[in-house]
Structures are given as structure tokens and as C-alpha cells.
Design an enzyme around this catalytic site. Structure first.
Site, PDB file in Angstrom:
ATOM      1  N   THR A 140      -2.644   1.483   2.446  1.00  0.00           N
ATOM      2  CA  THR A 140      -2.726   2.952   2.404  1.00  0.00           C
ATOM      3  C   THR A 140      -2.847   3.421   0.955  1.00  0.00           C
ATOM      4  O   THR A 140      -2.246   2.818   0.059  1.00  0.00           O
ATOM      5  CB  THR A 140      -1.444   3.549   3.010  1.00  0.00           C
ATOM      6  OG1 THR A 140      -1.350   3.129   4.362  1.00  0.00           O
ATOM      7  CG2 THR A 140      -1.449   5.080   2.969  1.00  0.00           C
ATOM      8  N   GLU A 190       3.531  -0.750   5.788  1.00  0.00           N
ATOM      9  CA  GLU A 190       2.871  -1.672   4.842  1.00  0.00           C
ATOM     10  C   GLU A 190       3.587  -3.021   4.831  1.00  0.00           C
ATOM     11  O   GLU A 190       2.949  -4.075   4.835  1.00  0.00           O
ATOM     12  CB  GLU A 190       2.857  -1.055   3.441  1.00  0.00           C
ATOM     13  CG  GLU A 190       1.895   0.131   3.342  1.00  0.00           C
ATOM     14  CD  GLU A 190       1.941   0.879   2.025  1.00  0.00           C
ATOM     15  OE1 GLU A 190       0.988   1.595   1.729  1.00  0.00           O
ATOM     16  OE2 GLU A 190       2.945   0.765   1.294  1.00  0.00           O
TER      17      GLU A 190
HETATM   18  C1  5RP Z   1       1.425   3.891  -0.213  1.00  0.00           C
HETATM   19  C2  5RP Z   1       1.393   2.870  -1.267  1.00  0.00           C
HETATM   20  C3  5RP Z   1       0.166   2.798  -2.111  1.00  0.00           C
HETATM   21  O1  5RP Z   1      -0.348   1.501  -2.057  1.00  0.00           O
HETATM   22  C4  5RP Z   1       0.524   3.132  -3.530  1.00  0.00           C
HETATM   23  O2  5RP Z   1       1.171   4.399  -3.546  1.00  0.00           O
HETATM   24  C5  5RP Z   1      -0.721   3.176  -4.426  1.00  0.00           C
HETATM   25  O3  5RP Z   1      -1.508   4.266  -4.061  1.00  0.00           O
HETATM   26  P1  5RP Z   1      -2.827   4.634  -4.847  1.00  0.00           P
HETATM   27  O4  5RP Z   1      -3.827   3.571  -4.557  1.00  0.00           O
HETATM   28  O5  5RP Z   1      -3.214   5.987  -4.280  1.00  0.00           O
HETATM   29  O6  5RP Z   1      -2.493   4.723  -6.311  1.00  0.00           O
HETATM   30  O7  5RP Z   1       2.288   2.095  -1.470  1.00  0.00           O
HETATM   31  O8  5RP Z   1       2.662   3.937   0.436  1.00  0.00           O
END
Ligand code: 5RP
Length: 219
Positions: free
Chosen positions: A28, A103
Site C-alpha cells: 500500500t 501488510e
Molecule cells: C502503508 C505503508 C507504506 O508502505 C509506507 O507508508 C510508504 O508509503 P509511500 O510509498 O507512500 O511513501 O507502510 O501503511
């Protein structure tokens, strides 16, 4: 290169780790969105995807990629996801997008965790990014006090409930020098659903977007 271009570059690079005809685990976030777009663009035949959030599920479906329930899949070859921080051993902080529980569940199904991140996510010691912790509401204050005893300041993330209907505590001020030990400790606290330290489910490979290209780190 902008941060957005670095995310697109690692998203494209991750497609090479997906076996045609397989079921792929999908994380995500904004970097994963680039990966989903690249998967669709590559028109790779897939048996489907196991998704870690409603957000990714919607994007996958909109691009014609079938989404399978995690409960119907025993094992995945790869899980591709981003991170909020990643250290030199592949340990990560995740959950900035509030999807940490699903996740971790999908990562647990996978043989290999492929982390995709721009270089701003690389750190020496985890903890500058506030540590997300999904909690049962009645335990939030109790869990916050436990973090205070470790030197952390926990605050509820305003206006956010996870896909599982729980609040998130963001914990500032921690210096996580031993991620496996801290993950194990926090996992014992009643009311903690998931802590955003991914040590047991660390990355095996990180595709890191840098100004000079995508670097592959193998842990
Ligand atoms: C979501 C996550 C994402 O992998 C993390 O926040 C990184 O997000 P982005 O690619 O938008 O920087 O752990 O729960």
C-alpha cells in the site's frame, strides 16, 4: 529526478521480480501505486494479486488485475511494498498509510519481501519516522503509557481508522537500535494489534530509487 519519478522508477523495477502467471502480494502507498501502474502497463499475465488494503484493491481492480482473498492463498513468491524507513539490515518501519496489519499478514505469506523506496527512506537507525501502532481502542492509553516508559510519546492519529476499524498510535522519540527485540516486546502488550516494526518480516531485497538510478540492496 523528483521523488515521484524515483518512486515510478522503483515501481517499474519491481515488475521484474514478479513471475508471469503467479499470484503477487501487493502492499500500500504512493510507491506501490507506481508498481501497480507498472504491472498493468507491462500487461503481465497474472493469476491475481493479494492486496494489503482497500486502497490497493480498488486500484488493482480498476486496472483489470484480479484480487484474491488472502485466505485462499497458501504461499506467495513475492510481496512488493514500500516503507517509511529501512535500515541497513532490511528492517523497516511501516504503517504511515495505516495498512500495517494487512501488510504484515500478506508479507507473512510471501517467500520474499521486495521493498520499493526512494532514497529518503534509508536510515542508519529506525525511529525518526513516528512508529505506527494499530491498537484496540480501550488499550490506547495503556499502550501509550508503556511507550512513555521507553521514552516515546504516543499520540492518536487524528481522524484515522484502519481498514480493520482500529485507531493508530504514532510514537515519536524512539531510537530503535534492536528492531527484532522491540518488535517482540511490543507484540506482548495487550491491546496491540500490530506494531509497525517489520523485523521478523524484514525486506529481503530493497529497490532503492537514487539520483543515479535504482540500486538493488540484498539483505
Ligand atoms: C502503508 C505503508 C507504506 O508502505 C509506507 O507508508 C510508504 O508509503 P509511500 O510509498 O507512500 O511513501 O507502510 O501503511
Amino acid at each position: 529526478m523528483t521523488q515521484d519519478e524515483l518512486k515510478a522508477a522503483v515501481g517499474r523495477a519491481a515488475v521484474a521480480y514478479v513471475t508471469p502467471g503467479s499470484v503477487v502480494g501487493v502492499g500500500t502507498g504512493s510507491t506501490v501505486n507506481k508498481f501497480i501502474d507498472a504491472l498493468a502497463e507491462a500487461r503481465m499475465p497474472l493469476a491475481g494479486a493479494v492486496s494489503s488494503s482497500e486502497q490497493s484493491t480498488q486500484r488493482l481492480k480498476a486496472l483489470g488485475i484480479a484480487v484474491l482473498e488472502a485466505s485462499t492463498v497458501e504461499r506467495l513468491g513475492v510481496y512488493v511494498d514500500g516503507a517509511d524507513e529501512i535500515d541497513g539490515r532490511g528492517f523497516m518501519i511501516k504503517g504511515g498509510g495505516a495498512a500495517l496489519t494487512r501488510e504484515k499478514i500478506v508479507a507473512d505469506l510471501a517467500e520474499r519481501f521486495i521493498c520499493i523506496a526512494d532514497e529518503s527512506k534509508q536510515v542508519g537507525v529506525l525511529g525518526s519516522f513516528p512508529l505506527p501502532v494499530e491498537v484496540i481502542p480501550m488499550a490506547a492509553a495503556q499502550v501509550a503509557r508503556r511507550f512513555a516508559a521507553l521514552g516515546g510519546q504516543a499520540t492518536l492519529r487524528p481522524g484515522v481508522l484502519t481498514d480493520n476499524g482500529h485507531p493508530i498510535l504514532d510514537v515519536r522519540g524512539l531510537r530503535i537500535v534492536d528492531p527484532p527485540a522491540m518488535e517482540s516486546e511490543i507484540n506482548q502488550w495487550p491491546g496491540v494489534v500490530t506494531v509497525g516494526i517489520f523485523a521478523r518480516h524484514r525486506a529481503h531485497t530493497c529497490l532503492l530509487g537514487t539520483a543515479t538510478g535504482v540500486r538493488t540492496l540484498v539483505f
